[in-house]
Design a protein around this motif. Structure first.
Motif, PDB file in Angstrom:
ATOM      1  N   ALA A  68       0.983  -1.103  -0.055  1.00  0.00           N
ATOM      2  CA  ALA A  68       0.079   0.134  -0.160  1.00  0.00           C
ATOM      3  C   ALA A  68       1.065   1.131   0.044  1.00  0.00           C
ATOM      4  O   ALA A  68       1.841   1.367   0.749  1.00  0.00           O
ATOM      5  N   PRO A  69       0.559   2.189  -0.735  1.00  0.00           N
ATOM      6  CA  PRO A  69       1.269   3.430  -0.940  1.00  0.00           C
ATOM      7  C   PRO A  69       1.219   4.160   0.330  1.00  0.00           C
ATOM      8  O   PRO A  69       0.270   4.351   1.345  1.00  0.00           O
ATOM      9  N   ASP A 117      -0.742  -0.182   8.168  1.00  0.00           N
ATOM     10  CA  ASP A 117      -0.692  -0.628   6.749  1.00  0.00           C
ATOM     11  C   ASP A 117      -2.079  -0.663   6.279  1.00  0.00           C
ATOM     12  O   ASP A 117      -2.103  -0.936   4.822  1.00  0.00           O
ATOM     13  N   PHE A 118      -2.972  -0.271   7.081  1.00  0.00           N
ATOM     14  CA  PHE A 118      -4.449  -0.375   6.356  1.00  0.00           C
ATOM     15  C   PHE A 118      -5.068   0.910   6.286  1.00  0.00           C
ATOM     16  O   PHE A 118      -5.914   0.952   5.485  1.00  0.00           O
ATOM     17  N   TYR A 119      -4.537   1.893   7.093  1.00  0.00           N
ATOM     18  CA  TYR A 119      -5.085   3.369   6.973  1.00  0.00           C
ATOM     19  C   TYR A 119      -4.356   4.410   7.111  1.00  0.00           C
ATOM     20  O   TYR A 119      -3.139   4.082   7.709  1.00  0.00           O
ATOM     21  N   TYR A 120      -4.731   5.601   6.498  1.00  0.00           N
ATOM     22  CA  TYR A 120      -3.844   6.782   7.008  1.00  0.00           C
ATOM     23  C   TYR A 120      -4.687   7.652   7.445  1.00  0.00           C
ATOM     24  O   TYR A 120      -5.820   7.540   7.547  1.00  0.00           O
ATOM     25  N   VAL A 121      -4.307   8.804   8.210  1.00  0.00           N
ATOM     26  CA  VAL A 121      -5.351   9.835   8.561  1.00  0.00           C
ATOM     27  C   VAL A 121      -5.322  11.127   7.644  1.00  0.00           C
ATOM     28  O   VAL A 121      -4.305  11.664   7.235  1.00  0.00           O
ATOM     29  N   ARG A 122      -6.558  11.550   7.334  1.00  0.00           N
ATOM     30  CA  ARG A 122      -6.695  12.894   6.692  1.00  0.00           C
ATOM     31  C   ARG A 122      -7.376  13.859   7.869  1.00  0.00           C
ATOM     32  O   ARG A 122      -8.270  13.749   8.499  1.00  0.00           O
TER      33      ARG A 122
END
Length: 270
Positions: A68-69, A117-122
């Protein structure tokens, strides 16, 4: 003795150091009638940049273990516009008004890596504010200047939110969707402040000694009533020497981004 060397070919490439900033300012001055001065102004600014050396995870750009990027990016904008009107009423009395409107928010491509590895924060928030100030300037003597006025601020804020955005499909979600279980939403809040003030300056001995002072009363819908005052003596015995003796108090409401901040991740603030 062993000597270790590192060639340029051995160094790791660093990504996400791009930066693009935009700032535009427009000011238009008019004299529509005798004794009147009208100015219209607007200001826009934005920033788009990588954040490889951010406070939580550094050098995060690239691909994670599952492909995942990953990227840290700051992206936001703001716009303000308004007018300034001054009107000469008499030779010693002048009326002035200033009004403005502003808004701003982060763009959708802002993102922060939090070690998942599953999410990033906006990080998401926005503001829409209107502000007005009107005051009278009275100059009864050449050496004496008095100002009395009032101001009003109305600021509607979407409080800071932490949105967890899926990097890859899992749990019935597709990449790019919000993971509500890992997100924090705070809704909207309106901040309003009304104030009145009186200030003056008196040149007692021309530039050798001046007296300045003022009082201000504010009523805020969150912080209640606040009273501020200040007094000072200023002396300029030479053109390149200025002496000041000041005493006073003041009130400034903290930024909603600080007052209602939420951690961006489990190691935020460590």
């Amino acid at each position: 003795t062993e000597i270790y060397t590192l060639s340029l070919h051995d160094a790791l490439p660093i990504y996400g150091l791009d930066q693009e900033s935009t700032s535009a300012l427009l000011r238009l001055g008019l004299h529509p009638w005798r004794g009147g001065d009208l100015q219209l102004f607007t200001h826009y600014s934005s920033i788009e940049r990588g954040d490889e050396f951010g406070a939580i995870y550094q050098l995060a750009n690239g691909l994670g273990p599952f492909g995942a990027p990953a990227e840290n990016r700051i992206s936001e904008w703001q716009l303000h516009a308004g007018l300034l009107w001054e009107q000469e009423l008499t030779a010693r009395l002048r009326l002035a008004f200033r009004g403005s409107y502003g808004q701003g928010r982060p763009r959708d491509d802002n993102r922060l890596e939090v070690g998942s590895d599953f999410y990033y924060v906006r990080r998401d928030f926005d503001f829409h504010d209107g502000e007005g100030d009107v005051h009278l300037v009275w100059t009864p003597l050449t050496s004496l200047r008095l100002v009395v006025g009032a101001s009003l601020l109305d600021d509607r804020e979407r409080l800071p939110e932490r949105l967890a955005i899926a990097k890859q499909p899992f749990g019935g979600l597709t990449a790019g969707e919000v993971i509500e279980a890992a997100s924090v939403r705070q809704g909207h809040k309106t901040f309003a402040n009304a104030g009145a003030y009186l200030q003056g300056s008196w040149d007692l001995l021309d530039e050798l000694l001046s007296l300045t002072g003022g009082v201000r009363y504010d009523r805020h819908n969150v912080y209640g009533d606040r009273f501020s005052s200040r007094v000072g003596l200023v002396s300029s015995p030479r053109s390149d020497l200025h002496l000041k003796l000041l005493q006073g108090s003041a009130f400034k409401a903290p930024s909603p981004l600080l007052l209602y901040a939420v951690p961006s991740g489990p190691v935020d603030g460590v």
